[in-house]
Scaffold this motif. Structure first.
Motif: not given
Length: 410
Positions: A29-32, A103-111, A117-122
């Motif tokens: 995903e694009a980092e934001e 900073a991080g990105y939103f994880e993609r999920s089909d569930s 929404r979940t946001f992965r911290c970087c």
């Protein structure tokens, strides 16, 4: 021509970005970055934690997830990776109530099981405004935003107008044990009452103990009157001493003794010689080390045999005493009782060896490992072992967990 192609080939590889072995270092995903107030933190381990962040209004950066809406609650995922080397440092940098930028990105999920929404911290969070800098008194109270408000699912009022204590079956197990519920529109009761939570946990433990004893038809004892799983070695040692009248002249062979808890209970605490048979090395726990330290006894890498009993690092089998090995021959002449506390694969070997040589024994079965490889339930497993000889009896240890003892005194 070949040299030109080789140079072009090398140039193509040099132009490619370096690949990392850790997939976490290359997000798809694009980092934001997101900004919001931290309202809840849940630590699962030293390498994984989750947190709830109530977002503030911010511009859309072109991601497919759309702009972060003001007031939306997202779940932060703090997982150790090259982008976030230390989850512990990240947790230290964030306090409940603080306004953070991460900073991080939103994880993609089909569930479809969750409605957030979940946001992965970087990286480490940046504190935009600290909670205690606002001049507000008192600590920030955690906010449970990942489920319906408790008021929408409060216990029904009684005839007197006060709320009644919810039944065990009515409470949401997720919310009661963890303080959050992943199920959208959960039909169960959500409550923050500490007394209700304590009662629910006590009832859960009681039911688990009753279910374990019901499997083998054991007596129903109050769970508060039984020892914990960590104390089962002591309970088994007491049973052995009482049943077989063990003295300092006896020798117990502890089969599949693991870290040596039963050996310690017999040799160090009761003065009963004991030898463990297990291919793994033994290890003292904190309580055992304290016991030895109080008696000013050295604790070397290999514990003293006269205090902790002997140790034979090998597998046990039904033909164990048929070997010409000097150590096994010496054991064969002085062993008075064979014992196994949750010995797994060695369970049936203990019974067969004891019956063949007419040695008194006691085993506490746990996992089902028949020698012939048949599939059977735990009840059938215990019946199978007991049916080997009419002199085998049953008893139950005063501890939690698998507490059935199959023994024979001959």
């Amino acid at each position: 021509m070949v040299e030109v192609m080789a140079q072009a080939h090398r140039g193509w590889f040099e132009a490619q970005p370096a690949m990392s072995d850790a997939a976490d270092a290359i997000p798809l995903e694009a980092e934001e970055s997101v900004t919001g107030q931290l309202v809840k933190v849940r630590t699962l381990s030293a390498k994984l934690a989750f947190a709830d962040l109530v977002l503030s209004a911010q511009p859309h950066n072109g991601t497919t997830d759309g702009p972060a809406a003001d007031g939306e609650t997202i779940e932060l995922v703090l997982k150790q990776s090259p982008a976030l080397p230390s989850v512990k440092d990240a947790l230290k940098a964030m306090k409940l109530g603080d306004i953070l930028r991460i900073a991080g990105y939103f994880e993609r999920s089909d569930s479809t099981a969750r409605d957030h929404r979940t946001f992965r911290c970087c990286g480490l969070p940046v504190v935009v405004e600290a909670w205690d800098a606002r001049g507000l008194r008192g600590p920030f109270e955690p906010v449970f935003t990942m489920c319906l408000p408790c008021s929408e699912k409060a216990p029904p009022p009684s005839a007197s107008g006060t709320a009644t204590m919810p039944l065990h079956e009515d409470l949401c197990k997720h919310y009661t044990s963890e303080g959050r519920c992943p199920i959208p529109r959960c039909p169960r009761v959500h409550t923050d009452d500490p007394a209700v939570r304590r009662g629910w946990l006590a009832e859960k433990r009681r039911r688990a103990a009753e279910a374990e004893r019901a499997v083998v038809g054991g007596p129903s004892r109050c769970i508060e009157d039984t020892a914990s799983r960590a104390q089962r070695a002591g309970a088994f040692a007491a049973f052995l001493c009482e049943t077989f009248d063990l003295t300092s002249e006896s020798t117990v062979l502890d089969v599949a003794g693991g870290r040596g808890d039963l050996c310690f209970e017999l040799s160090a605490l009761r003065g009963i010689p004991c030898v463990s048979v297990d291919p793994r090395g033994r290890k003292l726990n904190r309580r055992q080390r304290r016991f030895l330290k109080e008696r000013q006894t050295d604790v070397p890498e290999g514990p003293r045999g006269d205090l902790w009993g002997g140790h034979v690092r090998t597998l046990f089998h039904a033909d164990f005493f048929h070997s010409n090995d000097a150590a096994k021959s010496e054991l064969r002449n002085r062993v008075t009782v064979l014992a196994g506390l949750h010995p797994d694969e060695a369970t049936e070997h203990i019974v067969d060896c004891a019956l063949e040589r007419r040695i008194p024994f006691a085993v506490v079965p746990c996992c089902v490992f028949p020698r012939d490889g048949r599939s059977m339930s735990f009840q059938e497993w215990c019946d199978h072992l007991e049916a080997k000889d009419g002199m085998i009896r049953r008893e139950y240890l005063d501890c939690r967990g698998k507490n059935l003892v199959l023994y024979c005194t001959f």
